[in-house]
Design a protein around this motif. Structure first.
Motif, PDB file in Angstrom:
ATOM      1  N   ALA A  75     -18.847  13.631  -7.875  1.00 40.50           N
ATOM      2  CA  ALA A  75     -17.394  13.374  -7.100  1.00 40.50           C
ATOM      3  C   ALA A  75     -17.814  12.955  -5.773  1.00 40.50           C
ATOM      4  CB  ALA A  75     -16.403  14.649  -7.094  1.00 40.50           C
ATOM      5  N   MET A  76     -17.197  11.818  -5.101  1.00 44.20           N
ATOM      6  CA  MET A  76     -17.357  11.405  -3.845  1.00 44.20           C
ATOM      7  C   MET A  76     -16.067  11.358  -3.107  1.00 44.20           C
ATOM      8  SD  MET A  76     -20.728  10.884  -3.124  1.00 44.20           S
ATOM      9  CE  MET A  76     -20.620   9.881  -1.767  1.00 44.20           C
ATOM     10  N   ALA A  77     -15.790  11.545  -1.801  1.00 43.77           N
ATOM     11  CA  ALA A  77     -14.814  11.608  -1.281  1.00 43.77           C
ATOM     12  C   ALA A  77     -14.857  10.659   0.188  1.00 43.77           C
ATOM     13  CB  ALA A  77     -14.036  12.834  -0.998  1.00 43.77           C
ATOM     14  N   SER A  78     -14.083   9.563   0.274  1.00 38.76           N
ATOM     15  CA  SER A  78     -14.133   8.985   1.575  1.00 38.76           C
ATOM     16  C   SER A  78     -12.903   8.946   2.388  1.00 38.76           C
ATOM     17  CB  SER A  78     -14.617   7.326   1.471  1.00 38.76           C
ATOM     18  OG  SER A  78     -14.526   6.619   2.678  1.00 38.76           O
ATOM     19  N   LEU A  79     -12.842   9.889   3.567  1.00 36.56           N
ATOM     20  CA  LEU A  79     -11.510   9.979   4.174  1.00 36.56           C
ATOM     21  C   LEU A  79     -11.526   9.463   5.592  1.00 36.56           C
ATOM     22  CD1 LEU A  79     -11.364  12.437   2.006  1.00 36.56           C
ATOM     23  CD2 LEU A  79      -9.820  13.224   3.686  1.00 36.56           C
ATOM     24  N   THR A  80     -10.469   8.723   5.865  1.00 37.05           N
ATOM     25  CA  THR A  80     -10.237   8.354   7.422  1.00 37.05           C
ATOM     26  C   THR A  80      -9.005   9.066   8.059  1.00 37.05           C
ATOM     27  OG1 THR A  80     -10.906   6.174   6.821  1.00 37.05           O
ATOM     28  CG2 THR A  80     -10.049   6.375   8.861  1.00 37.05           C
ATOM     29  N   LEU A  81      -9.277   9.687   8.943  1.00 36.67           N
ATOM     30  CA  LEU A  81      -8.238  10.402   9.534  1.00 36.67           C
ATOM     31  C   LEU A  81      -8.263   9.909  11.239  1.00 36.67           C
ATOM     32  CD1 LEU A  81      -9.081  14.037   8.954  1.00 36.67           C
ATOM     33  CD2 LEU A  81      -7.715  12.576   7.678  1.00 36.67           C
ATOM     34  N   GLU A  82      -7.077   9.826  11.579  1.00 38.07           N
ATOM     35  CA  GLU A  82      -6.741   9.387  13.211  1.00 38.07           C
ATOM     36  C   GLU A  82      -6.173  10.950  13.963  1.00 38.07           C
ATOM     37  OE1 GLU A  82      -3.116   6.910  15.218  1.00 38.07           O
ATOM     38  OE2 GLU A  82      -3.947   6.319  13.357  1.00 38.07           O
ATOM     39  N   LYS A  83      -7.104  10.762  15.103  1.00 42.19           N
ATOM     40  CA  LYS A  83      -6.574  11.813  16.187  1.00 42.19           C
ATOM     41  C   LYS A  83      -6.676  11.218  17.572  1.00 42.19           C
ATOM     42  CE  LYS A  83      -8.695  15.948  18.167  1.00 42.19           C
ATOM     43  NZ  LYS A  83      -9.948  17.006  18.421  1.00 42.19           N
ATOM     44  N   ASP A  84      -5.444  11.315  18.211  1.00 42.01           N
ATOM     45  CA  ASP A  84      -5.287  10.677  19.594  1.00 42.01           C
ATOM     46  C   ASP A  84      -5.781   9.283  19.466  1.00 42.01           C
ATOM     47  OD1 ASP A  84      -4.781  13.327  20.568  1.00 42.01           O
ATOM     48  OD2 ASP A  84      -6.836  13.530  21.081  1.00 42.01           O
ATOM     49  N   GLY A  85      -5.225   8.520  18.368  1.00 42.86           N
ATOM     50  CA  GLY A  85      -5.145   7.164  18.137  1.00 42.86           C
ATOM     51  C   GLY A  85      -6.501   6.575  17.793  1.00 42.86           C
ATOM     52  N   GLU A  86      -7.511   7.492  17.734  1.00 48.24           N
ATOM     53  CA  GLU A  86      -8.917   7.124  17.366  1.00 48.24           C
ATOM     54  C   GLU A  86      -9.209   7.438  15.897  1.00 48.24           C
ATOM     55  OE1 GLU A  86     -13.608   8.577  18.377  1.00 48.24           O
ATOM     56  OE2 GLU A  86     -11.948   9.082  19.572  1.00 48.24           O
ATOM     57  N   LYS A  87      -9.589   6.465  15.128  1.00 46.93           N
ATOM     58  CA  LYS A  87      -9.798   6.706  13.639  1.00 46.93           C
ATOM     59  C   LYS A  87     -11.072   7.443  13.432  1.00 46.93           C
ATOM     60  CE  LYS A  87      -6.778   3.033  12.115  1.00 46.93           C
ATOM     61  NZ  LYS A  87      -6.328   1.704  11.144  1.00 46.93           N
ATOM     62  N   GLN A  88     -11.410   8.233  12.583  1.00 45.18           N
ATOM     63  CA  GLN A  88     -12.566   8.988  12.228  1.00 45.18           C
ATOM     64  C   GLN A  88     -12.934   9.010  10.695  1.00 45.18           C
ATOM     65  OE1 GLN A  88     -13.004  12.642  14.414  1.00 45.18           O
ATOM     66  NE2 GLN A  88     -11.519  12.071  15.773  1.00 45.18           N
ATOM     67  N   GLN A  89     -13.943   8.860  10.227  1.00 46.19           N
ATOM     68  CA  GLN A  89     -14.366   8.792   8.914  1.00 46.19           C
ATOM     69  C   GLN A  89     -15.348   9.617   8.370  1.00 46.19           C
ATOM     70  OE1 GLN A  89     -15.838   5.032   7.266  1.00 46.19           O
ATOM     71  NE2 GLN A  89     -14.753   5.206   5.501  1.00 46.19           N
ATOM     72  N   GLY A  90     -15.106  10.100   7.293  1.00 42.06           N
ATOM     73  CA  GLY A  90     -16.109  11.225   6.793  1.00 42.06           C
ATOM     74  C   GLY A  90     -16.266  10.824   5.191  1.00 42.06           C
ATOM     75  N   VAL A  91     -17.352  10.989   4.783  1.00 45.24           N
ATOM     76  CA  VAL A  91     -17.887  10.718   3.514  1.00 45.24           C
ATOM     77  C   VAL A  91     -18.811  11.679   2.966  1.00 45.24           C
ATOM     78  CG1 VAL A  91     -19.038   9.274   1.713  1.00 45.24           C
ATOM     79  CG2 VAL A  91     -18.013   8.213   3.857  1.00 45.24           C
ATOM     80  N   CYS A  92     -18.406  12.411   1.633  1.00 45.02           N
ATOM     81  CA  CYS A  92     -19.154  13.542   1.276  1.00 45.02           C
ATOM     82  C   CYS A  92     -19.387  13.605  -0.159  1.00 45.02           C
ATOM     83  CB  CYS A  92     -18.668  14.930   1.782  1.00 45.02           C
ATOM     84  SG  CYS A  92     -19.382  15.358   3.398  1.00 45.02           S
ATOM     85  N   ALA A  93     -20.248  14.198  -0.962  1.00 44.82           N
ATOM     86  CA  ALA A  93     -20.140  14.701  -2.314  1.00 44.82           C
ATOM     87  C   ALA A  93     -19.637  15.871  -2.385  1.00 44.82           C
ATOM     88  CB  ALA A  93     -21.530  14.225  -2.846  1.00 44.82           C
ATOM     89  N   GLY A  94     -19.143  16.133  -3.684  1.00 50.72           N
ATOM     90  CA  GLY A  94     -18.822  17.798  -3.803  1.00 50.72           C
ATOM     91  C   GLY A  94     -18.860  18.138  -5.357  1.00 50.72           C
ATOM     92  N   ASP A  95     -18.481  19.189  -5.469  1.00 51.28           N
ATOM     93  CA  ASP A  95     -18.283  19.843  -6.866  1.00 51.28           C
ATOM     94  C   ASP A  95     -16.982  19.502  -7.246  1.00 51.28           C
ATOM     95  OD1 ASP A  95     -18.900  21.029  -9.133  1.00 51.28           O
ATOM     96  OD2 ASP A  95     -18.655  23.088  -8.309  1.00 51.28           O
ATOM     97  N   GLY A  96     -16.560  18.452  -7.718  1.00 49.17           N
ATOM     98  CA  GLY A  96     -15.326  17.985  -8.055  1.00 49.17           C
ATOM     99  C   GLY A  96     -14.350  17.357  -6.846  1.00 49.17           C
ATOM    100  N   PRO A  97     -13.651  16.782  -7.089  1.00 45.51           N
ATOM    101  CA  PRO A  97     -12.968  15.626  -6.243  1.00 45.51           C
ATOM    102  C   PRO A  97     -12.352  16.494  -5.078  1.00 45.51           C
ATOM    103  CG  PRO A  97     -11.571  15.830  -8.182  1.00 45.51           C
ATOM    104  CD  PRO A  97     -13.003  16.322  -8.565  1.00 45.51           C
ATOM    105  N   ILE A  98     -11.616  17.799  -5.169  1.00 40.22           N
ATOM    106  CA  ILE A  98     -10.806  18.491  -4.119  1.00 40.22           C
ATOM    107  C   ILE A  98     -12.067  19.083  -3.322  1.00 40.22           C
ATOM    108  CG2 ILE A  98      -9.339  20.352  -3.854  1.00 40.22           C
ATOM    109  CD1 ILE A  98      -8.050  18.064  -5.277  1.00 40.22           C
TER     110      ILE A  98
END
Length: 467
Positions: free
Chosen positions: A369-392
């Protein structure tokens, strides 16, 4: 043909397993669907919560008799009756020791006092219903003369069934059959009543003893759908299926559905005993068996909220109580898990420091399972990519990668809030920071999206308070 009745004691004997309201009701419904003749409930320990549990189960059971165990006082008879009187077939169940050892240990009374207590409790129960059952605990170690005296007295007082209990589990099948025949001979009043047996399975011979008891004249067998200290319903069903017809026996148990249902309930019971869940976080249920009703005060609700681990302001407690009252007015009760969701969606509503821009989740049986997330903080976008033991797990790890911090996941729950293929999922996430709990709630048509929203909701509360 002689009818053999199965009385299931799972809910009575498994009370220490801390089953939640929902799980008790599900067990009762399953047993009812399987054609069990009687479902037994435990003595009311916490009168309020126990009575509410009994009432809910009473409304859920449509065919089986509902037998509620009564305490050792006449007051408990009335309380127990009030909790099950709405059932289609309610039964009051009096259980008293008949051996010298247990009379002294359980009641601190001698034989004459136990005899009078038995008659008084039966008479009180008969005031409310004609369906009264009596169990002679530790009957196999009782003085034969006294045992027969008790049986005669309770039948004269109005009991319609008598169960003889081998509480010590000391009998072999031959001895059990002989014991039943001797009691029937010495207590002729049993000819007009139904005789049952409850046999302890300490020597793993209880099912064989039950078969011998049936051959000797017993008509009711106490069993359990899950592994406890009595014969399993599966073993009794196997005996009836193979030998029942040849012995002129009939029964109502739906044996074709039994194995699958027993497996499901055994899994549920084992999960509860181990403290696990499909989304286990390694913590206890936080009081999942606690329930509140519309009549409870804000003080009582706050006690439960604190028991769940929250330390909230008076303003937040007032908001939660208002939401709690709206929900309680529409339901019989509000469970601790539901109160968790109310706290998550009502308390500590703060500005969103982090916002979800987008997320992509990939998983399958041939890839991690792989997750690629983009969050926004104070108008700046930050991205994280991680593998895990299941999608959650992968999604939560990606969030931690973005924020650069790991918070303890104290609890994670998810359930559907609507039905159908486009069902909405509601997720609850509880994070612990500096010893304090923060909960977040998320709703989406996909469980992953709901879970991410719930995590971000809890995270924003932590960040807001830290700042």
């Amino acid at each position: 043909m002689k009818t053999i009745q199965i009385s299931d004691v799972t809910l009575r004997k498994a009370e220490a397993a801390s089953l939640s309201f929902k799980e008790r009701v599900e067990i009762a419904r399953t047993l009812d669907r399987l054609g069990v003749d009687e479902i037994e409930l435990p003595v009311l320990r916490d009168n309020k919560a126990g009575a509410l549990s009994n009432k809910t189960i009473a409304s859920a059971v449509s065919a089986a008799r509902l037998s509620a165990a009564v305490g050792l006082t006449e007051e408990s008879v009335e309380q127990t009756w009030e909790s099950v009187k709405s059932a289609r077939k309610p039964v009051l169940h009096i259980m008293l020791p008949t051996s010298s050892v247990q009379m002294e240990y359980m009641c601190h009374q001698k034989a004459p006092a136990i005899l009078e207590l038995a008659k008084a409790l039966i008479a009180k129960a008969r005031y409310y219903t004609e369906h009264v059952a009596f169990s002679a605990l530790d009957a196999t170690r009782a003085e034969p003369e006294f045992l027969c005296q008790v049986i005669a007295a309770v039948l004269e007082a109005g009991a319609e069934t008598v169960t003889l209990c081998d509480s010590a589990g000391i009998m072999t099948p031959d001895e059990c059959g002989r014991f039943i025949r001797e009691v029937r001979e010495k207590a002729p009043a049993l000819e007009k009543a139904r005789l049952g047996v409850e046999l302890y399975d300490g020597m793993k011979m209880a099912a064989a003893c039950a078969a011998a008891a049936v051959d000797a004249g017993a008509e009711i067998v106490k069993a359990s759908i899950t592994p406890l200290d009595v014969p399993s319903t599966l073993d009794i069903a196997a005996y009836l299926s193979v030998r029942g017809e040849g012995k002129g026996l009939r029964w109502s148990l739906r044996t074709t559905e039994l194995t699958r249902a027993a497996g499901q309930l055994q899994w549920l019971m084992q999960t509860q005993r181990s403290g696990g869940s499909p989304f286990d976080s390694g913590v206890d249920d936080g009081g999942a068996s606690i329930c509140l009703t519309a009549g409870d005060s804000i003080e009582e609700m706050v006690k439960v909220v604190r028991h769940l681990g929250y330390d909230l302001s008076e303003e937040d407690n007032a908001k939660i109580y208002e939401s709690f009252q709206r929900i309680a007015a529409k339901k019989h009760f509000v469970s601790a898990r539901e109160l968790d969701a109310i706290v998550a969606s009502t308390a500590m509503q703060v500005p969103s420091t982090y916002r979800i821009v987008n997320y992509v989740i990939t998983c399958g049986n041939m890839t991690s399972a792989m997750a690629s997330l983009t969050l926004e903080k104070d108008g700046e976008k930050q991205q994280g990519v991680c593998a895990g033991d299941g999608p959650i797990d992968a999604a939560f790890l990606a969030i931690e990668q973005i924020i650069g911090h790991h918070y303890e996941l104290a609890d994670y729950q998810i359930q559907t809030v609507t039905e159908g293929r486009e069902a909405m999922g509601s997720a609850l996430v509880k994070l612990r920071s500096n010893g304090k709990l923060y909960s977040g709630n998320g709703i989406s048509t996909d469980v992953i999206g709901a879970s991410i929203r719930a995590y971000i909701s809890a995270l924003n509360k932590i960040v807001y308070e830290d700042n």
